[in-house]
Design an enzyme around this catalytic site. Structure first.
Site, PDB file in Angstrom:
ATOM      1  N   GLU A  47       0.866  -1.196   0.000  1.00 43.02           N
ATOM      2  CA  GLU A  47       0.000   0.000   0.000  1.00 43.02           C
ATOM      3  C   GLU A  47       0.900   1.243   0.000  1.00 43.02           C
ATOM      4  O   GLU A  47       1.971   1.235   0.619  1.00 43.02           O
ATOM      5  CB  GLU A  47      -0.837  -0.021   1.287  1.00 43.02           C
ATOM      6  N   ASN A 110      -7.047   6.214  -1.546  1.00 41.29           N
ATOM      7  CA  ASN A 110      -5.952   5.278  -1.293  1.00 41.29           C
ATOM      8  C   ASN A 110      -6.225   4.121  -2.266  1.00 41.29           C
ATOM      9  O   ASN A 110      -7.184   3.375  -2.089  1.00 41.29           O
ATOM     10  CB  ASN A 110      -5.994   4.831   0.176  1.00 41.29           C
ATOM     11  N   LYS A 127      -9.569   2.062  -1.762  1.00 42.31           N
ATOM     12  CA  LYS A 127      -9.736   1.473  -0.419  1.00 42.31           C
ATOM     13  C   LYS A 127     -11.092   1.817   0.207  1.00 42.31           C
ATOM     14  O   LYS A 127     -11.460   2.996   0.302  1.00 42.31           O
ATOM     15  CB  LYS A 127      -8.587   1.959   0.465  1.00 42.31           C
ATOM     16  N   GLU A 146      -5.983   8.733   7.771  1.00 38.54           N
ATOM     17  CA  GLU A 146      -6.537   8.290   6.475  1.00 38.54           C
ATOM     18  C   GLU A 146      -7.914   8.885   6.206  1.00 38.54           C
ATOM     19  O   GLU A 146      -8.274   9.140   5.065  1.00 38.54           O
ATOM     20  CB  GLU A 146      -6.591   6.760   6.408  1.00 38.54           C
ATOM     21  N   CYS A 171      -4.675  -2.947   3.035  1.00 44.89           N
ATOM     22  CA  CYS A 171      -4.373  -2.838   4.456  1.00 44.89           C
ATOM     23  C   CYS A 171      -5.539  -3.109   5.394  1.00 44.89           C
ATOM     24  O   CYS A 171      -5.894  -4.248   5.630  1.00 44.89           O
ATOM     25  CB  CYS A 171      -3.732  -1.491   4.751  1.00 44.89           C
ATOM     26  N   ASN A 196       0.431  -1.055   5.380  1.00 41.56           N
ATOM     27  CA  ASN A 196       1.371  -0.285   6.218  1.00 41.56           C
ATOM     28  C   ASN A 196       0.785  -0.358   7.619  1.00 41.56           C
ATOM     29  O   ASN A 196      -0.202   0.322   7.914  1.00 41.56           O
ATOM     30  CB  ASN A 196       1.374   1.198   5.834  1.00 41.56           C
TER      31      ASN A 196
HETATM   32  N1  CDV Z   1      -2.817   1.490   6.601  1.00 38.34           N
HETATM   33  C1  CDV Z   1      -3.715   0.876   7.407  1.00 38.34           C
HETATM   34  O1  CDV Z   1      -4.855   0.667   7.025  1.00 38.34           O
HETATM   35  N2  CDV Z   1      -3.291   0.557   8.665  1.00 38.34           N
HETATM   36  C2  CDV Z   1      -4.148   0.007   9.675  1.00 38.34           C
HETATM   37  C3  CDV Z   1      -3.690   0.444  11.046  1.00 38.34           C
HETATM   38  C4  CDV Z   1      -4.172   1.806  11.379  1.00 38.34           C
HETATM   39  C5  CDV Z   1      -4.186  -0.446  12.149  1.00 38.34           C
HETATM   40  C6  CDV Z   1      -4.200  -1.507   9.616  1.00 38.34           C
HETATM   41  O2  CDV Z   1      -5.305  -2.067   9.708  1.00 38.34           O
HETATM   42  O3  CDV Z   1      -3.165  -2.167   9.543  1.00 38.34           O
END
Ligand code: CDV
Length: 312
Positions: A47, A110, A127, A146, A171, A196
């Protein structure tokens, strides 16, 4: 027709704020070349793979903010990736921040794209589950803005590519069973997702020690419960002082991890993924048509938060 997809999960180590796009793209090109040399058909990047994870800062100056977004894909700098893909005959999934002007209005997402072995874009995903907060919260060791930087995307799609049915997520999506199931209901055979994930979760530090366990738990469950391959790829290591988990893995439809990275730097994990391994799950335990009871699940789409019965 062959149903084998050789996949490279291309983990990236940290990308610092002052690292140029050109430097990052050189790292991605190294991954593409190494994966192609090892006979891979597709490479999955993380990501927001072109920049540092900028939602950890509250920025107000639009010019400063816009430096992290791509307004064209391919753009002048990312074109090199598309050229290399075409030349090497290797596809890729890439996460990045997208700035899209629609009817004169700027929208920020995103985003990830899937690019074919001919260097052409097959599909785009925006996303859906945006974690974190929309307001400046300077008390946090690391912010997660975000909800400030992006609008949510509409849904989860799949695309016919690489001899099978491919899906994308990003993510936080991986923590939600709905992500996998909506694609499962479209016959998905491989879900590519980049992430991430900071080790430290400011609102719930008591979960910090479990961050890797939860990462594996959700991806392995999603794979098994939908009879699909899952390729989860981290941007890992200490980025701008923020420690992020690794755990890049390729997961079979059985839920088993078949390949994984062992460092927190730039590293490839490679697997020969037989898409036909999905069949025995999709046709037995998770034969959706035979066993699902959608009439019992209406709350899933009608309700967002939990509503407990009132206490008596
Ligand atoms: N980039 C993300 O979506 N990170 C989230 C963090 C905030 C917990 C994740 O679910 O990994």
């Amino acid at each position: 027709m062959t149903r084998i997809v050789n996949v490279a999960a291309a983990q990236l180590g940290p990308i610092q704020r002052n690292t140029s796009r050109a430097e990052v793209i050189e790292r991605l090109l190294v991954h593409l070349h190494n994966a192609a040399a090892m006979g891979c058909h597709v490479v999955v990047f993380p990501e927001l793979a072109l920049t540092t994870f900028f939602p950890r800062w509250y920025l107000e100056d639009p010019a400063e903010m816009n430096m992290f977004y791509e307004s064209q894909m391919p753009g002048p700098e990312t074109q090199k990736l598309f050229d290399a893909a075409k030349k090497l005959g290797i596809g890729f999934y890439l996460g990045y921040a997208e700035l899209s002007v629609e009817n004169g209005v700027a929208h920020r997402y995103n985003t990830s794209i899937l690019v074919g072995r001919d260097g052409e874009i097959i599909g785009k995903y925006r996303k859906v589950h945006l974690p974190g907060h929309a307001q400046n919260e300077p008390w946090r060791a690391f912010q997660h803005l975000e909800k400030y930087y992006f609008e949510p995307g509409p849904s989860f799609n799949v695309w016919r590519a690489f001899g099978g049915v491919m899906g994308m997520a990003l993510c936080n999506d991986r923590r939600w069973p709905e992500t996998y199931r909506v694609m499962g209901l479209q016959g998905v055979e491989m879900i590519m997702l980049g992430y991430n994930t900071p080790v430290h979760n400011p609102p719930a530090p008591e979960h910090d020690d479990l961050s890797m366990f939860h990462n594996q738990l959700v991806m392995q469950a999603g794979a098994y419960q939908n009879g699909t391959w899952v390729v989860g790829v981290a941007k890992a290591g200490k980025e701008e002082g923020c420690e992020m988990i690794g755990g890049t893995s390729i997961i079979a439809p059985s839920g088993e991890v078949v390949a994984a990275c062992s460092t927190k730097g730039d590293e490839l994990a490679i697997a020969r993924c037989d898409l036909d391994l999905c069949n025995s799950y999709k046709s037995t335990t998770f034969n959706f048509d035979r066993h699902r009871r959608p009439e019992a699940y209406s709350r899933i789409t009608e309700q967002r938060g939990a509503i407990a019965p009132t206490a008596v």
